[in-house]
Design an enzyme around this catalytic site. Sequence first.
Site, PDB file in Angstrom:
ATOM      1  CB  SER A  74      40.723  11.735  33.211  1.00  0.00           C
ATOM      2  OG  SER A  74      40.209  11.814  31.974  1.00  0.00           O
ATOM      3  CE1 TYR A  81      39.440   6.451  32.652  1.00  0.00           C
ATOM      4  CE2 TYR A  81      38.722   8.010  31.358  1.00  0.00           C
ATOM      5  CZ  TYR A  81      39.633   7.413  32.029  1.00  0.00           C
ATOM      6  OH  TYR A  81      40.874   8.169  32.105  1.00  0.00           O
TER       7      TYR A  81
END
Length: 252
Positions: free
Chosen positions: A137, A150
């Site tokens: 990501s 995250y």
Amino acid sequence: MAATPIAVITGASSGIGAATARQLAAAGYRVVLTARRKDRIEALTAEINEAGHEATAYALDVTDREAVDAFATAFRSLAVLVNNAGGALGADPVATGDPADWRQMYETNVIGTLNVTQALLPALTAGGDGTIVILSSTAGLSTYEGGGGYVAAKHGEHVLAETLRLEIVGTPVRVIEVAPGMVKTEEFATTRFRGDTEKAAKVYAGVDAPLTADDVADTITWAVTRPSHVNIDLLVVRPRAQASNSKVHRTL
Ligand code: 8X3
């Protein structure tokens, strides 16, 4: 006649994983869909087979090493592994984030990828032309407020990809990292906000055309179908309306 190359996709029950399974099947791979939700991957497998392609489903929790090792025994040779399973839990500041969320995200995003990659690396090598895709990501490349566990987990996944590429150079296996920015899928933000659809909707509010799961699957499929000697080390893909993790143009 050469056997159809096999591609394993983790987290194939929805979103980017499901779209990637469809697109790799259409590109000529026999796709093996894995996810915890058996009913979902079975339905998608049926859809892909009905479209005239080849797919099978295998229920798998990537954090369960024993189950992953048992799954891996089915493969003597493998062309592609797409490590897509993962996700976000919470958007709390570091000061108040729940350590249990941090642990769970590390477990699914990093250890899950590690488990499946370790278990399938022998088959990817034995096939003589293997490709490992790691879906990280943009959260793995730079941080943002509220990114918390995250961002930490995705940085871990990014480092796993970079380290593995160094360590296996000289073997017939390449490591491709695809790092998407804002992607609007049916589950990512809703899971992050524990079912709060209002909070989830705010993530994309006023954004003209966030990426779709198909956009990212298209990127993955392109990278995977380059000639074997071409390694797309790291591909960052964002919507036009997003210039960085925190610089997003909104028409509100
Ligand atoms: C998803 C991108 O911006 O929600 O991996 O962290 S972001």
